[in-house]
Design a protein around this motif. Structure first.
Motif, PDB file in Angstrom:
ATOM      1  N   GLY A 184     -91.909 -14.163-112.481  1.00 40.51           N
ATOM      2  CA  GLY A 184     -91.605 -15.531-112.084  1.00 40.51           C
ATOM      3  C   GLY A 184     -92.695 -16.510-112.468  1.00 40.51           C
ATOM      4  O   GLY A 184     -92.409 -17.612-112.959  1.00 40.51           O
ATOM      5  N   ALA A 185     -93.947 -16.123-112.259  1.00 35.78           N
ATOM      6  CA  ALA A 185     -95.047 -17.025-112.593  1.00 35.78           C
ATOM      7  C   ALA A 185     -96.370 -16.288-112.503  1.00 35.78           C
ATOM      8  O   ALA A 185     -96.530 -15.341-111.733  1.00 35.78           O
ATOM      9  CB  ALA A 185     -95.074 -18.231-111.658  1.00 35.78           C
ATOM     10  N   VAL A 186     -97.311 -16.725-113.326  1.00 36.88           N
ATOM     11  CA  VAL A 186     -98.713 -16.308-113.243  1.00 36.88           C
ATOM     12  C   VAL A 186     -99.530 -17.592-113.233  1.00 36.88           C
ATOM     13  O   VAL A 186     -99.404 -18.404-114.146  1.00 36.88           O
ATOM     14  CB  VAL A 186     -99.137 -15.443-114.447  1.00 36.88           C
ATOM     15  N   HIS A 187    -100.328 -17.786-112.193  1.00 36.28           N
ATOM     16  CA  HIS A 187    -101.148 -18.994-112.190  1.00 36.28           C
ATOM     17  C   HIS A 187    -102.449 -18.745-111.435  1.00 36.28           C
ATOM     18  O   HIS A 187    -102.505 -17.928-110.514  1.00 36.28           O
ATOM     19  CB  HIS A 187    -100.387 -20.181-111.585  1.00 36.28           C
ATOM     20  N   PRO A 188    -103.491 -19.451-111.835  1.00 34.77           N
ATOM     21  CA  PRO A 188    -104.783 -19.250-111.182  1.00 34.77           C
ATOM     22  C   PRO A 188    -104.803 -19.902-109.811  1.00 34.77           C
ATOM     23  O   PRO A 188    -104.121 -20.907-109.577  1.00 34.77           O
ATOM     24  CB  PRO A 188    -105.754 -19.948-112.144  1.00 34.77           C
ATOM     25  N   THR A 235     -90.042 -11.873-109.403  1.00 37.67           N
ATOM     26  CA  THR A 235     -88.755 -12.241-108.824  1.00 37.67           C
ATOM     27  C   THR A 235     -87.741 -11.126-109.088  1.00 37.67           C
ATOM     28  O   THR A 235     -87.876 -10.362-110.049  1.00 37.67           O
ATOM     29  CB  THR A 235     -88.205 -13.546-109.427  1.00 37.67           C
ATOM     30  N   VAL A 236     -86.732 -11.049-108.237  1.00 41.41           N
ATOM     31  CA  VAL A 236     -85.574 -10.194-108.492  1.00 41.41           C
ATOM     32  C   VAL A 236     -84.450 -11.130-108.909  1.00 41.41           C
ATOM     33  O   VAL A 236     -84.083 -12.053-108.175  1.00 41.41           O
ATOM     34  CB  VAL A 236     -85.182  -9.385-107.247  1.00 41.41           C
ATOM     35  N   SER A 237     -83.935 -10.909-110.093  1.00 41.91           N
ATOM     36  CA  SER A 237     -82.966 -11.837-110.671  1.00 41.91           C
ATOM     37  C   SER A 237     -81.678 -11.126-111.061  1.00 41.91           C
ATOM     38  O   SER A 237     -81.652  -9.907-111.248  1.00 41.91           O
ATOM     39  CB  SER A 237     -83.561 -12.541-111.895  1.00 41.91           C
ATOM     40  N   LEU A 238     -80.613 -11.915-111.183  1.00 41.68           N
ATOM     41  CA  LEU A 238     -79.300 -11.430-111.609  1.00 41.68           C
ATOM     42  C   LEU A 238     -78.969 -12.033-112.957  1.00 41.68           C
ATOM     43  O   LEU A 238     -79.267 -13.200-113.222  1.00 41.68           O
ATOM     44  CB  LEU A 238     -78.218 -11.839-110.608  1.00 41.68           C
ATOM     45  N   GLN A 239     -78.329 -11.230-113.794  1.00 39.88           N
ATOM     46  CA  GLN A 239     -77.882 -11.729-115.103  1.00 39.88           C
ATOM     47  C   GLN A 239     -76.408 -12.102-115.019  1.00 39.88           C
ATOM     48  O   GLN A 239     -75.556 -11.280-114.643  1.00 39.88           O
ATOM     49  CB  GLN A 239     -78.081 -10.685-116.196  1.00 39.88           C
ATOM     50  N   ARG A 240     -76.103 -13.336-115.342  1.00 37.98           N
ATOM     51  CA  ARG A 240     -74.709 -13.781-115.349  1.00 37.98           C
ATOM     52  C   ARG A 240     -73.958 -13.046-116.464  1.00 37.98           C
ATOM     53  O   ARG A 240     -74.389 -13.079-117.627  1.00 37.98           O
ATOM     54  CB  ARG A 240     -74.643 -15.294-115.544  1.00 37.98           C
ATOM     55  N   PRO A 241     -72.844 -12.397-116.139  1.00 36.35           N
ATOM     56  CA  PRO A 241     -72.196 -11.515-117.122  1.00 36.35           C
ATOM     57  C   PRO A 241     -71.720 -12.216-118.380  1.00 36.35           C
ATOM     58  O   PRO A 241     -71.784 -11.639-119.473  1.00 36.35           O
ATOM     59  CB  PRO A 241     -71.004 -10.937-116.333  1.00 36.35           C
ATOM     60  N   HIS A 242     -71.240 -13.456-118.261  1.00 39.98           N
ATOM     61  CA  HIS A 242     -70.592 -14.103-119.408  1.00 39.98           C
ATOM     62  C   HIS A 242     -71.552 -14.901-120.278  1.00 39.98           C
ATOM     63  O   HIS A 242     -71.264 -15.145-121.453  1.00 39.98           O
ATOM     64  CB  HIS A 242     -69.456 -15.002-118.926  1.00 39.98           C
ATOM     65  N   HIS A 399     -94.675 -12.314-101.808  1.00 43.08           N
ATOM     66  CA  HIS A 399     -94.795 -13.524-102.622  1.00 43.08           C
ATOM     67  C   HIS A 399     -93.477 -14.261-102.607  1.00 43.08           C
ATOM     68  O   HIS A 399     -92.421 -13.680-102.897  1.00 43.08           O
ATOM     69  CB  HIS A 399     -95.142 -13.168-104.071  1.00 43.08           C
ATOM     70  N   PRO A 400     -93.480 -15.560-102.261  1.00 41.32           N
ATOM     71  CA  PRO A 400     -92.226 -16.314-102.354  1.00 41.32           C
ATOM     72  C   PRO A 400     -91.865 -16.552-103.802  1.00 41.32           C
ATOM     73  O   PRO A 400     -92.715 -16.540-104.682  1.00 41.32           O
ATOM     74  CB  PRO A 400     -92.589 -17.640-101.658  1.00 41.32           C
ATOM     75  N   SER A 401     -90.564 -16.795-104.034  1.00 37.55           N
ATOM     76  CA  SER A 401     -90.143 -17.174-105.381  1.00 37.55           C
ATOM     77  C   SER A 401     -90.681 -18.548-105.690  1.00 37.55           C
ATOM     78  O   SER A 401     -90.751 -19.406-104.825  1.00 37.55           O
ATOM     79  CB  SER A 401     -88.613 -17.186-105.470  1.00 37.55           C
ATOM     80  N   PRO A 402     -91.093 -18.810-106.926  1.00 36.87           N
ATOM     81  CA  PRO A 402     -91.575 -20.148-107.274  1.00 36.87           C
ATOM     82  C   PRO A 402     -90.523 -21.191-106.937  1.00 36.87           C
ATOM     83  O   PRO A 402     -89.345 -21.003-107.184  1.00 36.87           O
ATOM     84  CB  PRO A 402     -91.806 -20.054-108.794  1.00 36.87           C
ATOM     85  N   GLY A 403     -90.952 -22.318-106.394  1.00 32.67           N
ATOM     86  CA  GLY A 403     -90.032 -23.407-106.071  1.00 32.67           C
ATOM     87  C   GLY A 403     -89.586 -23.336-104.668  1.00 32.67           C
ATOM     88  O   GLY A 403     -88.841 -24.156-104.201  1.00 32.67           O
TER      89      GLY A 403
END
Length: 403
Positions: A184-188, A235-242, A399-403
């Motif tokens: 999701g992100a890498v930041h200092p 992050t744990v993400s889903l891929q939209r099938p279409h 860790h929360p998801s960014p945003g």
């Protein structure tokens, strides 16, 4: 918060079933969110530092496997969301006809997801549907279904009904859902001009943000002797099938659950969404003589919002410990940690709010700090007396998801 009984009068008795289905969805989404938080809290990435010349690289050496329950629970939640739409259409057609549907008629009832007006007209004109008066071109129910079609947007592939149909078709015929851990992100923790990261922080990540993770990926590079504390969000993400676009799973589930509950069901039943939304926290684990009355006692906060509050409380709990321990002394670390862990989420937020309100005055800040340290000491004394100290330990902050 309770609401007047008339606020749910828009949902007729023949459609009460959908409230229970939506509650089941919300409970399933809550399970998914808790699993995702547990997975990310463990720190799913194993990392090493590789030195090449005058540069040091942070390299991924292993990625913890995603629990197999997550894509299956996602598929369950999305399948039930689609079922909520299908069942509502079926119940409405049968109610309007004032008779049971024949077997052939029943097979014709579904919720279409048409990407063009011509496709929708073709759906209405199917031989098994065109004889049903509620699905005639000019009938109110047909117009309500038309209003919810993907072709009503400029980007039909991103319409929530299109997403829901694609996800559930995948789950029904091929696999539960395509889910994966992504970067999701890498930041200092503090800005550093010489740091290069593979995935900068996005304040409001949109579908498609983040990047895939593989062993041997280089996710950060800095000068060899620099000391730069990093925050790395998985992050744990889903891929939209279409479209094959990835979106953060919690955001995707929240988006689709909210659309069905606050937009699609009200429009199917009433023709507009300007109604009090059905509460997601209806208890369906026990039977109710009066389901409509039970709606009035149900919580209105969705699983995604409850999960967000849990994350905020976890961060506040950790921050409370980090603030108080240096002031109280390191010998109080275990006591303050155990006390903070025992606080409810609301209790943690209330104490952090007290500190925030007092920060404009050093005298008030000192007073509130002393009060909180005294609370921790009192907790320890009570805890020691009751001989219940064994079970307390340090909480791990996911860790929360960014945003």
């Amino acid at each position: 918060m309770s609401v007047p009984a008339t606020d749910y009068a828009w949902l007729p008795d023949h459609q009460l079933h959908v409230a229970a289905t939506l509650a089941h969805v919300d409970q399933t989404v809550d399970r998914v969110i808790r699993m995702i938080h547990d997975y990310t809290a463990q720190g799913p990435l194993s990392l090493k530092t590789v030195v090449e010349g005058d540069q040091a690289q942070v390299v991924v050496t292993a990625i913890a496997p995603l629990p197999e329950a997550i894509p299956r629970l996602v598929a369950d939640a999305l399948t039930q969301l689609r079922a909520a739409l299908e069942h509502t259409v079926y119940a409405e057609v049968e109610h309007l006809l004032a008779r049971p549907l024949t077997a052939e008629e029943a097979r014709s009832i579904e919720m279409p997801a048409s990407t063009s007006p011509a496709d929708f007209a073709f759906w209405l004109n199917h031989r098994r549907r065109r004889g049903l008066s509620p699905l005639q071109q000019s009938a109110p129910l047909a117009q309500r279904i038309r209003d919810l079609q993907p072709f009503q947007r400029r980007t039909p592939d991103e319409h929530p009904l299109k997403l829901l149909v694609e996800y559930t078709n995948l789950a029904k015929h091929r696999r539960p859902a395509v889910a994966a851990a992504r970067l999701g992100a890498v930041h200092p923790d503090a800005p550093h001009a010489d740091l290069a990261v593979s995935q900068p922080l996005e304040r409001r990540p949109q579908p498609g943000s983040g990047q895939p993770l593989h062993v041997d990926d280089v996710i950060a590079t800095a000068p060899r002797r620099a000391y730069i504390p990093l925050s790395i969000w998985t992050t744990v993400s889903l891929q939209r099938p279409h479209t094959e676009v990835w979106n953060i799973a919690v955001k995707e589930l929240e988006y689709l659950e909210d659309w069905v509950r606050t937009t699609a069901i009200p429009i199917l039943v009433t023709g507009n969404r300007n109604v009090v939304s059905l509460p997601p926290q209806l208890d369906i684990s026990t039977g109710h003589d009066n389901l409509r009355g039970e709606l009035l006692r149900s919580g209105a906060m969705s699983a995604a919002k409850r999960g967000s509050q849990r994350i905020q409380a976890s961060a506040a709990r950790t921050g409370l410990v980090e603030l108080l321990v240096p002031l109280a002394g390191r010998d109080m670390s275990e006591t303050i940690t155990a006390w903070a862990a025992a606080l409810t989420d609301d209790g943690v937020r209330e104490r952090v709010d007290r500190l925030v309100r007092a920060r404009s005055s050093s005298r008030d800040a000192l007073r509130v700090t002393e009060e909180l340290v005294a609370e921790a000491r009192a907790y320890k004394a009570c805890h020691d007396e009751s001989e219940m100290g064994d079970g307390w330990g340090k909480r791990v902050l996911p860790h929360p998801s960014p945003g």
